[in-house]
Write an enzyme that holds these catalytic residues in place. Structure first.
Site, PDB file in Angstrom:
ATOM      1  N   GLU A 169       2.364   2.993  11.249  1.00 30.12           N
ATOM      2  CA  GLU A 169       1.392   3.916  11.838  1.00 30.12           C
ATOM      3  C   GLU A 169       1.999   4.813  12.901  1.00 30.12           C
ATOM      4  O   GLU A 169       1.558   5.957  13.100  1.00 30.12           O
ATOM      5  CB  GLU A 169       0.272   3.124  12.515  1.00 30.12           C
ATOM      6  CG  GLU A 169      -0.518   2.259  11.577  1.00 30.12           C
ATOM      7  CD  GLU A 169      -1.372   1.306  12.380  1.00 30.12           C
ATOM      8  OE1 GLU A 169      -2.494   1.667  12.720  1.00 30.12           O
ATOM      9  OE2 GLU A 169      -0.886   0.203  12.687  1.00 30.12           O
ATOM     10  N   GLN A 186       3.819   1.304   1.756  1.00 33.33           N
ATOM     11  CA  GLN A 186       4.736   1.224   2.905  1.00 33.33           C
ATOM     12  C   GLN A 186       6.038   0.523   2.548  1.00 33.33           C
ATOM     13  O   GLN A 186       7.023   0.645   3.262  1.00 33.33           O
ATOM     14  CB  GLN A 186       4.011   0.537   4.072  1.00 33.33           C
ATOM     15  CG  GLN A 186       3.954  -0.996   4.049  1.00 33.33           C
ATOM     16  CD  GLN A 186       2.916  -1.564   3.108  1.00 33.33           C
ATOM     17  OE1 GLN A 186       2.832  -1.188   1.945  1.00 33.33           O
ATOM     18  NE2 GLN A 186       2.139  -2.507   3.590  1.00 33.33           N
ATOM     19  N   GLY A 187       6.023  -0.250   1.444  1.00 34.25           N
ATOM     20  CA  GLY A 187       7.259  -0.921   1.027  1.00 34.25           C
ATOM     21  C   GLY A 187       7.320  -2.371   1.435  1.00 34.25           C
ATOM     22  O   GLY A 187       8.395  -2.981   1.436  1.00 34.25           O
ATOM     23  N   ILE A 224       0.832  -1.206   0.000  1.00 32.07           N
ATOM     24  CA  ILE A 224       0.000   0.000   0.000  1.00 32.07           C
ATOM     25  C   ILE A 224       0.864   1.252   0.000  1.00 32.07           C
ATOM     26  O   ILE A 224       0.384   2.346   0.274  1.00 32.07           O
ATOM     27  CB  ILE A 224      -0.981   0.021   1.192  1.00 32.07           C
ATOM     28  CG1 ILE A 224      -0.238   0.021   2.528  1.00 32.07           C
ATOM     29  CG2 ILE A 224      -1.926  -1.172   1.135  1.00 32.07           C
ATOM     30  CD1 ILE A 224      -1.166   0.179   3.733  1.00 32.07           C
TER      31      ILE A 224
END
Lengths: 154, 297, 784
Positions: C741, C491-492, C489
């Protein structure tokens, strides 16, 4: 509603497309020509994900009617790279880690290319200003700005 | 209502007239259903929102002279209706003689939007928040229009009638805005207070233009234009008068700013509240006027 | 620690490898859901939505709409009686008898074009009986508030969620630790505050999209921008009363998620509509405006904090009450309430804690997961109170935090023990980098400068048994194909997955591919791409799969060479023997195996490694006290600090410098970790300065980028620093914990504390707009 036949150069190739009056350049690229690298983020000229070059200048392709583009020259993200070689802005954003989800990336690259075309050695403030119409929610812009600086040195 | 937003542009017919006369005639014949458009940056958004429902969009770009950006050292600057803001910003003539205009254009949205956005479009949109309107007002802009009875000119100062409302009549097309040669040695400043550092609409916008003028008792003449604080863009005459007639001091500038704040009638909206806007008119007027004054001396 | 025994000098773990997806993303080749071509059979859907925050549906007449040429079908709630929801099944696909927010789906239209579908919406007539709405969670929690879900007692609910039927409270989570009432009299200083955190939106640049197709046999395929393909398969199928095996979800790259594409939201509408036009794919794409008011929002919060410390500054007690504005449906939000409850002490050791965390139904947009999952909201107030308490007791705010923060072995608010943590190091590093205690002069006479710090902690909030799985297989050329169900998404995670697989097996990072797009028919199971849990959980599954393949390979070679596997290793794609110094490239054996000498047959065969991981040690919490042995898998901790200037003429804040330090156990790819810290800081900053959904009488007043501003390239600080602390997680791959997050959790209070440092005002809640800051200064007499 009327349809219009237009001739348009896209990424170096001449295309003929029949478009209704209310079709935007973005829709034409994505739907008629399957050039889906140009992204639809807001359809309101605010996010910059659909940015393409129109006669060398960046525009939000969601805010341009396809019919207005008769006789123009369009470059999308698919047309940035040469045969084997990425554009320096593409190479730099990879190396700088300026890509995350990638959805804003095509528009960012077009804006960056346009900036470097008009100003080969921009100051950081000028880079920030040139990218202000390209929203990115992932990267915090830091590495994107770095990548434009790096591409300018190429 | 937010439920009315269309996923894309609703249906309309695209009309490209051959010349201004044809354009005026078409618009006059379809007073309620046709709209002229330039860059479309406002019209398209309002059509998607369902606020505007034109059946015909009349493309008035590329018509006689609308692409012209011309400076004449005797008569001044003419900016054709279709000249986009980036062209204005990049123009050496504008930078040399009307830098305030370039500054105002540069505060609008983003570079890629300014490839399409035009000053004339900004004026015709008649938003109280229009960023370039202040500069056009303080430079004494004159509109070049084309109507059913041919071309005519109107001063910009009386053009605005309310949010989105102007004196334009069916068939009228603004073809250009003209600015006279600015006063010798004048200095301008546009301060835009948006939510973001750049690119936002203004919560408050303050445009100031000043020059030395030996015909008034203070020796200075200032014009001040205010955005987003009244139903129309405001150019409070009392500020101009006060600063012309009283010796220029920090106190005089404070008083002028207080007059400016008094002259406006801001509302509460999603961008900001009336109380804050009034305060900002005062503070930013002080700032803009002071900066201009310092540069004049 | 689940570290494989690989002595591999070329191990890519810990190296900042270039993202595996970068090249296709910069050339425009990367496919997102809206880019998939379906040809002429594609139909388009639009949704008729409620204009009222709360009303009963009396009648729906769609005859005129159905008569419009090009309209294929119209769907209403009457067609779909099943409930859906992640933790609490409290909503229908389409409203059946009642609408509960402005935007609630009432009917769906499918037509040959989006334009015709849109026109048809205007022809659907809906008759409503308007009811009094609930627009405030505190009011909504009271007995006299109108009841929004009379059937709350009948809804299916997860065992750890506690709805209160007969009220609007869909979850009440409690902490009762020690004796709070007895502790107050021992406190030398006590602070009490109320904060309001507004609803905000995730704002991925890619709006929600789903394309659904139902074939004649009733098998469903759903293409979507999704963080949760497997959860969608299960939940949508359950709600439709079909077997999850009949549902297939294909999820290409996600153009930003941040939680709003987790669970099930508009995807169920596309599926429902597609059931009416079997054989045809149906596309539903949210407009940006719909994205703002109908996609999951971050819940609003009204929070009351009371905390006290002794004369030495040691925290003695906290009493926290949270009213979450859960919105119309709280199927996902109930667990945010729980997470906020079990994290309600913040990253501090506090002997006496009483917390009540209420999830309340309101007639606002639906709350869902958002980056931080309740933590940014509660830390926003909590970390300001910590600053104030330090001030009251006359201690430096950093010293106060160092004294009270969690250390390895500290007792947590839930009664369990803190695992190994580097929070103290995070504080020290952050304080040093921001120049704590040094005051630089402002850049102009009309400006004031300040610094602020805040800490955070956050655990992955998930069911106790959320699992991951993975497979690895090798191709004829020895390249490695890695199957995962976790989603890229932004983030990798595909990059990190490739690095871990390469390292665990012993091949070069460059020879790894990720089997994408995620397809529930071919990809291994993953609970959801949420909770910053993939590097840890999916990482463990990948390591297990690679180890499995590795064992198969080494067994074959050992047998062939008449050696023991212990003497063999795989380095850079080559099996080597430390004993005989023989070597053989993987490509020579991973498909066809190895021939036995003398044409006597073959050994081995295609290599495929499998691995899974599920935490098995997570225990429940007592419903009355919130105490339990181990409620979560782990906590990531960290600190942020900012330096900013306040413009006295306008109230505008400029962030000059930001510093982030997080203890993530082990950075598999340090640059990706830093990129998360930068992106999270800016998203946190954006929420602190600009963002709020302006809801008035239930109607969103700013549903566009014009008036919902997010940070642009012009707003970010010139100096943004990120530091990594690595105190390993005992069950993480190479010791890794999550970071995605966490990086936006402490930003709001760090900025709030810096504003206070600069000008001495505190606001009830973000966003700290120029207007709010200026008017606060004006009311306090700081400016005139």
């Amino acid at each position: 509603m009327a349809f219009h036949k237009i001739n348009i150069t896209i990424n170096g190739g001449l295309e003929q497309v029949v478009v209704p009056s209310n079709m935007t350049l973005m829709q034409m690229l994505r739907e008629n020509l399957a050039l889906t690298g140009t992204k639809n983020g807001c359809s309101a000229g605010e996010c910059g994900a659909c940015t393409v070059l129109l006669n060398g200048e960046p525009v939000n392709s969601c805010m341009v009617l396809a019919v207005e583009c008769d006789g123009t020259n369009i470059v999308t993200v698919e047309g940035l790279a040469g045969d084997q070689q990425l554009d320096p802005v593409q190479e730099a954003i990879i190396q700088s880690g300026g890509v995350q989800c990638g959805f804003c990336t095509p528009g960012i690259l077009i804006s960056a290319r346009a900036l470097l075309d008009r100003n080969p050695d921009p100051a950081e403030e000028e880079i920030r200003e040139a990218l202000v119409g390209n929203l990115c929610r992932c990267t915090g812009y830091v590495r994107i700005i770095e990548s434009v600086k790096a591409a300018a040195k190429v | 209502m937010i439920l009315d937003t269309h996923p894309a542009l609703p249906e309309f017919e695209y009309i490209r007239p051959a010349n201004l006369a044809e354009a005026s005639d078409f618009l006059a014949q379809h007073p309620d259903t046709a709209r002229p458009f330039l860059g479309g940056t406002d019209v398209f958004v309002r059509m998607r929102d369902g606020f505007m429902k034109p059946e015909f969009l009349v493309d008035v770009k590329n018509l006689d002279g609308t692409n012209e950006l011309r400076f004449d050292s005797r008569t001044g600057l003419t900016v054709g209706a279709a000249v986009n803001m980036n062209r204005v910003i990049a123009s050496p003539d504008v930078q040399a003689h009307y830098p305030l205009l370039a500054e105002a254009c540069r505060s609008v949205a983003s570079y890629q939007l300014r490839t399409r956005a035009t000053i004339v479009g900004n004026l015709c949109n008649a938003s109280p928040a229009g960023d370039t309107i202040g500069a056009c007002l303080v430079f004494g802009g004159v509109l070049h229009l084309h109507g059913v009875s041919g071309p005519r000119q109107e001063p910009l100062s009386g053009f605005f009638r309310g949010p989105g409302k102007t004196t334009l009549k069916p068939g009228d097309i603004v073809t250009a805005i003209h600015f006279p040669i600015p006063p010798n040695g004048c200095v301008g400043k546009y301060i835009k207070l948006g939510r973001n550092q750049l690119s936002d609409l203004s919560i408050v916008g303050v445009t100031a233009l000043g020059h030395k003028d030996s015909t008034c008792s203070s020796g200075y003449r200032f014009r001040l234009a205010l955005a987003s604080v009244a139903p129309v863009p405001l150019m409070p005459a009392e500020v101009e008068t006060y600063l012309a007639n009283n010796p220029l001091t920090p106190d005089a500038i404070n008083e002028a700013a207080r007059l400016a704040s008094q002259a406006c009638s801001p509302i509460d909206d999603v961008r900001g509240g009336a109380r804050y806007r009034r305060q900002m008119v005062r503070n930013l007027s002080v700032k803009a006027l002071t900066e201009v004054w310092k540069k004049l001396d | 620690m689940a570290e494989p025994k690989v002595e591999n000098s070329t191990s890519p773990v810990g190296e900042s490898k270039i993202r595996i997806d970068a090249r296709e993303k910069v050339t425009g080749a990367a496919i997102y859901a809206d880019d998939i071509q379906f040809g002429n059979s594609l139909l388009h859907a639009r949704i008729k939505r409620s204009p009222h925050p709360h009303a009963l549906i009396k009648k729906i007449n769609s005859e005129k709409a159905l008569a419009l040429p090009g309209v294929k079908a119209i769907v209403t709630g009457q067609d779909f009686p099943g409930y859906i929801g992640l933790y609490l099944k409290d909503r229908f696909f389409f409203c059946r008898d009642r609408v509960r927010y402005v935007g609630d789906p009432v009917a769906g239209v499918v037509a040959v074009s989006e334009e015709i579908a849109e026109k048809a919406l205007g022809l659907i007539e809906v008759e409503y009986e308007i009811l009094e709405p609930v627009l405030d969670p505190e009011y909504g929690a009271r007995p006299e508030a109108p009841l929004l879900h009379p059937d709350l007692g009948k809804y299916a609910v997860a065992s750890f969620i506690f709805p209160q039927p007969g009220t609007n409270i869909s979850n009440h989570f409690k902490i009762r630790k020690g004796d709070v009432n007895g502790a107050w009299e021992k406190c030398t200083a006590i602070v009490e505050h109320k904060y309001r955190i507004p609803h905000i939106q995730h704002v991925p640049i890619e709006p929600h999209i789903a394309i659904a197709k139902v074939d004649e046999a009733g098998e469903i395929t759903l293409w979507g921008s999704s963080q949760s393909p497997f959860a969608q398969r299960n939940l949508i199928a359950q709600s439709l009363g079909i077997s999850p095996g009949k549902m297939r979800v294909i999820a290409p790259y996600v153009g930003g998620g941040f939680g709003c594409k987790a669970g099930v939201s508009m995807e169920s509408l596309a599926v429902a509509i597609a059931m009416k036009v079997k054989g045809r794919p149906v596309k539903l794409l949210l407009t940006r405006e719909e994205e703002f008011f109908t996609a999951f929002v971050r819940q609003g919060l009204t929070a009351y904090f009371k905390m006290g410390c002794d004369e030495n500054g040691r925290l003695l007690a906290m009493e926290n009450t949270f009213y979450w504005d859960g919105g119309a449906y709280t199927e996902y939000g109930v667990n945010i309430t729980r997470a906020a409850g079990y994290s309600s002490s913040g990253p501090y050791e506090v002997p006496n804690v009483k917390t009540d965390s209420y999830c309340v139904y309101t007639n606002h947009p639906v709350g869902g997961a958002m980056r931080g999952f309740g933590m940014p909201e509660i830390h926003a107030g909590l970390e300001q109170c910590i600053d104030e308490l330090a001030l009251r007791i006359g201690m430096d705010a950093v010293e106060f935090r160092k004294l009270n923060c969690l250390k390895t072995g500290s007792t947590l608010v839930t009664g369990s023990r803190m695992h190994a943590t580097g929070l103290s190091q995070c504080i020290e590093k952050t304080a040093e980098a921001i120049g704590w205690g040094k005051k630089a002069p402002p850049s102009a006479p009309n400006k004031r400068r300040g610094k602020g710090m805040a800490l955070m902690w956050k655990a992955p909030a998930m069911p106790p048994n959320a699992g991951s799985s993975a497979w690895v297989e090798l191709a004829e050329d020895g390249t490695l194909n890695v199957g995962v169900g976790g989603q890229e998404i932004g983030q990798g995670v595909f990059t990190v997955a490739a690095q871990m697989a390469a390292a665990a097996l012993g091949v070069a990072y460059e020879s790894v591919r990720i089997a994408a797009p995620i397809d529930t028919r071919y990809s291994p199971y993953e609970w959801q791409t949420v909770a910053s849990r993939l590097t840890w959980s999916m990482g463990n599954a990948i390591v297990n799969a690679a180890k499995d393949a590795r064992k198969q390979i080494l067994d074959i070679v050992a047998e062939a060479w008449d050696e023991t596997p212990d003497d063999l290793n795989i380095v850079n794609g080559v099996v080597i023997s430390y004993k005989s110094e023989k070597e053989i490239p993987l490509k020579n054996l991973v498909i066809y195996g190895l021939p036995k000498p003398g044409d006597q047959g073959w050994r081995g065969g295609p290599i495929i490694g499998r691995g899974s991981f599920m935490p098995t040690y997570v225990t429940g919490l007592d419903a009355e006290t919130g105490q339990g042995e181990r409620a979560v898998v782990h906590y990531t901790t960290g600190a942020q600090a900012v330096e900013l200037e306040v413009d006295l003429d306008t109230g505008r804040i400029e962030i000059i410098k930001g510093v982030s330090t997080f203890d993530i156990g082990k950075a598999i790819n340090p640059e990706l970790v830093e990129a998360q810290m930068e992106g999270g800081f800016v998203q946190g900053m954006s929420s602190a300065l600009f963002e709020s959904l302006q809801l008035k009488d239930g109607v969103l007043r700013n549903p566009s980028f014009v008036d919902y501003r997010i940070a642009t390239s012009s707003d970010i600080p010139k100096d943004l620093q990120s530091y990594i602390v690595e105190v390993p997680q005992d069950d993480g791959p190479w010791g890794a914990r999550g970071i995605g997050e966490h990086s936006m959790v402490p930003t709001i209070p760090a900025i709030a504390n810096a504003i206070y440092d600069a000008v001495g005002v505190r606001l009830e809640g973000p966003p700290f707009t120029a207007e709010k800051v200026y008017l606060a200064m004006l009311d306090a007499g700081i400016v005139k």
